[in-house]
Design an enzyme around this catalytic site. Structure first.
Site, PDB file in Angstrom:
ATOM      1  N   PHE A  36      12.744  -5.041 -48.243  1.00  0.00           N
ATOM      2  CA  PHE A  36      12.699  -4.505 -46.957  1.00  0.00           C
ATOM      3  C   PHE A  36      12.143  -5.390 -45.488  1.00  0.00           C
ATOM      4  O   PHE A  36      12.416  -5.126 -44.643  1.00  0.00           O
ATOM      5  CB  PHE A  36      12.139  -3.061 -46.523  1.00  0.00           C
ATOM      6  CG  PHE A  36      10.390  -3.501 -46.268  1.00  0.00           C
ATOM      7  CD1 PHE A  36       9.921  -4.010 -47.874  1.00  0.00           C
ATOM      8  CD2 PHE A  36       9.706  -3.837 -45.429  1.00  0.00           C
ATOM      9  CE1 PHE A  36       8.098  -4.509 -47.829  1.00  0.00           C
ATOM     10  CE2 PHE A  36       8.464  -3.472 -45.496  1.00  0.00           C
ATOM     11  CZ  PHE A  36       8.250  -4.238 -47.349  1.00  0.00           C
ATOM     12  N   LYS A  37      11.464  -6.148 -46.105  1.00  0.00           N
ATOM     13  CA  LYS A  37      10.523  -7.668 -45.182  1.00  0.00           C
ATOM     14  C   LYS A  37      12.212  -8.076 -44.635  1.00  0.00           C
ATOM     15  O   LYS A  37      11.828  -8.105 -43.518  1.00  0.00           O
ATOM     16  CB  LYS A  37       9.748  -9.235 -45.869  1.00  0.00           C
ATOM     17  CG  LYS A  37       8.896  -8.323 -46.962  1.00  0.00           C
ATOM     18  CD  LYS A  37       7.863  -8.951 -47.518  1.00  0.00           C
ATOM     19  CE  LYS A  37       6.287  -8.194 -47.686  1.00  0.00           C
ATOM     20  NZ  LYS A  37       7.145  -7.709 -48.779  1.00  0.00           N
ATOM     21  N   ASP A  38      13.393  -8.338 -44.426  1.00  0.00           N
ATOM     22  CA  ASP A  38      13.712  -9.292 -43.971  1.00  0.00           C
ATOM     23  C   ASP A  38      14.181  -7.662 -42.343  1.00  0.00           C
ATOM     24  O   ASP A  38      14.922  -8.233 -41.909  1.00  0.00           O
ATOM     25  CB  ASP A  38      15.559  -8.716 -44.133  1.00  0.00           C
ATOM     26  CG  ASP A  38      16.082  -9.546 -45.130  1.00  0.00           C
ATOM     27  OD1 ASP A  38      14.961 -11.094 -45.470  1.00  0.00           O
ATOM     28  OD2 ASP A  38      16.149  -9.538 -45.917  1.00  0.00           O
ATOM     29  N   MET A  93      11.410  -9.038 -40.647  1.00  0.00           N
ATOM     30  CA  MET A  93      11.227 -10.692 -39.996  1.00  0.00           C
ATOM     31  C   MET A  93      12.283 -11.142 -39.303  1.00  0.00           C
ATOM     32  O   MET A  93      12.683 -12.243 -38.434  1.00  0.00           O
ATOM     33  CB  MET A  93      11.338 -11.126 -41.833  1.00  0.00           C
ATOM     34  CG  MET A  93      10.975 -12.371 -41.758  1.00  0.00           C
ATOM     35  SD  MET A  93       9.171 -12.395 -41.191  1.00  0.00           S
ATOM     36  CE  MET A  93       8.648 -12.839 -43.017  1.00  0.00           C
TER      37      MET A  93
END
Ligand SMILES: *Cc1c(COP(=O)(O)O)cnc(C)c1O
Length: 476
Positions: free
Chosen positions: A116-118, A121
């Site tokens: 989920f960091k995409d 980011m």
């Protein structure tokens, strides 16, 4: 919109000023002076925006309440460029999937690195390029990673003008899949440095380089860690998108269950709830590293030493302290910056803990802010992965399994709980094999990545050597 520090520094800043920064000058975290309020009419309009124009348009609506120093047309273009079906796999970007009665999964991990960091980011990469271009400046991002964050940062910054990434990782200690993800990038502005040591050695080097103020200034060293406000803000959007997908009208409420580590993801849920999104409860799921569960059960926040920080099968939640937690405590304390500074800047540094359990304000964490928590262990994880696969044919990763386990445990009759899916199973193949005795599904674009040529520099854990490497590679 102006931003303040949770520790009371008198200066107020605008969004683009804090975009490229980490901590506030007094060591606090940035928050907006007040949360913009979303009334019923706006909510109804946003529901239509998501349905008719899609996720990028909704992202623009949310972000524009917090960002007034980027022209609207530019911000809209940045959102459109970021949230595409091509990058995130589906037209919905964050599609919702029903498991059992009252339990849904919101898919947040179909971006380039399958976590989920995409979601945040990828936006940060485009914001950085835009703002650096506007200023005519450059930035060298230095970071340490044991997996998810580093690869998300590299895929967000690859090929971006004005940005270079120097990412340290412990040599030979990431999974073959994670190594392949990072080291197969051939972009000239991405530098992988494999340090002969453990993750803590990498982090120590990053700290030492950042504390060398002359070097930091000369080489424009920056970070993209989880306390960055822009990252948190980008995450607020998918709470709205999840809510609209799980409901048909705005008089319904939804709860979210969030696999948590540094408290960034669930803090975005807190912000959405403070804006007026009809969120019933925010359910914090932890693994064996239960710093946050302990706080929400007892009121004691106790930072762990490295000896009490376990290596688990949901490694992205293996934290010793929750770096975004100060943001919530600041709100819980009625935005008392003096008190927040005393707790986080003084008492925590001195004693490694503080206790709000006996104070009336602690009851508000659940009564007023909707927080509850639960904990999951390796055995729970295996059982939940197996059960979800056997009953629904859905393969979930280890972090998401912690969320599903706690959601089932905490769910009340009639409550709709959306569990945030934070990674795909392919990233944690060993545990999937242990749970299901089969290989996890691998998205087509990752077939054979372990065999691609690797671009990585192996180095001794030596601060001066890393500095030399950065200096040598800042010219191209
Ligand atoms: C980073 C991460 C988390 C924890 O999120 P926080 O924002 O730090 O609470 C959970 N699951 C996965 C897969 C992650 O990469």
């Amino acid at each position: 919109m102006l931003y303040l520090s949770t520790r009371g520094h008198p200066e107020r800043k605008r969004f683009c000023e804090i975009l490229l920064e980490g901590l506030a000058p007094d060591g606090g975290l940035y928050l907006p002076e007040a949360y913009p309020q979303v009334d019923g009419e706006t909510l109804a309009r946003w529901r239509r925006v998501l349905a008719d124009e899609g996720y990028a348009a909704l992202a623009f609506e949310v972000l524009s309440l917090y960002i007034d120093d980027i022209p609207a047309d530019d911000l809209r273009a940045l959102c459109r460029k970021t949230y595409t079906a091509e990058v995130f796999g589906t037209k919905e970007i964050v599609p919702l999937k029903r498991l059992e009665e009252g339990v849904y999964l919101e898919a947040l991990s179909n971006g380039p690195t399958l976590a989920f960091k995409d979601m945040a980011m990828q936006l940060l990469g485009n914001l950085f390029e835009y703002e650096l271009g506007r200023r005519g400046e450059q930035l060298n991002i230095l970071g340490a990673t044991s997996g998810d964050t580093g690869s998300a940062a590299e895929y967000a910054m690859r090929g971006k003008q004005g940005v270079r990434v120097f990412m340290l990782s412990p040599h030979g200690r990431m999974s073959p899949f994670q190594q392949a993800q990072m080291f197969s990038l051939q972009d000239a502005n991405i530098h992988n440095i494999a340090v002969e040591g453990v993750f803590d050695d990498c982090q120590d080097i990053v700290k030492a380089v950042s504390n060398d103020l002359a070097f930091k200034r000369q080489y424009k060293i920056g970070t993209v860690n989880s306390i960055n406000w822009a990252r948190l803000l980008a995450q607020v959007v998918y709470y709205f998108a999840g809510y609209f997908q799980a409901t048909t009208s705005n008089d319904q409420t939804v709860s979210f269950c969030v696999p948590s580590g540094n408290f960034g993801n669930v803090c975005a849920g807190h912000v959405a709830r403070q804006m007026g999104l009809p969120i019933d409860r925010l359910i914090v799921a932890t693994n064996e590293n239960d710093v946050l569960d302990e706080f929400f059960r007892t009121g004691t926040y106790r930072v762990r030493g490295s000896a009490d920080t376990y290596e688990t099968s949901s490694p992205s939640m293996d934290i010793s302290k929750a770096s975004n937690f100060e943001r919530f405590v600041f709100d819980l304390l009625g935005r008392d910056a003096g008190r927040t500074r005393a707790l986080f800047g003084e008492q925590l540094a001195r004693e490694g803990r503080f206790d709000l359990g006996s104070e009336p304000v602690f009851a508000e964490a659940s009564a007023r802010y909707g927080f509850v928590s639960g904990k999951s262990t390796h055995a729970d994880r295996l059982m939940t992965i197996k059960d979800t696969w056997e009953r629904f044919g859905t393969m979930i990763d280890t972090h998401t399994a912690d969320g599903v386990k706690v959601a089932r445990e905490r769910r009340r009759a009639g409550e709709v709980v959306v569990v945030l899916e934070t990674a795909l199973p392919i990233k944690f193949a060993d545990t999937i094999r242990e749970a299901l005795d089969r290989e996890p599904d691998r998205p087509a674009r990752f077939v054979g990545i372990e065999d691609l040529p690797k671009r990585v520099q192996v180095m001794a854990p030596d601060v001066a050597a890393v500095q030399r490497y950065i200096a040598d590679h800042c010219r191209d």
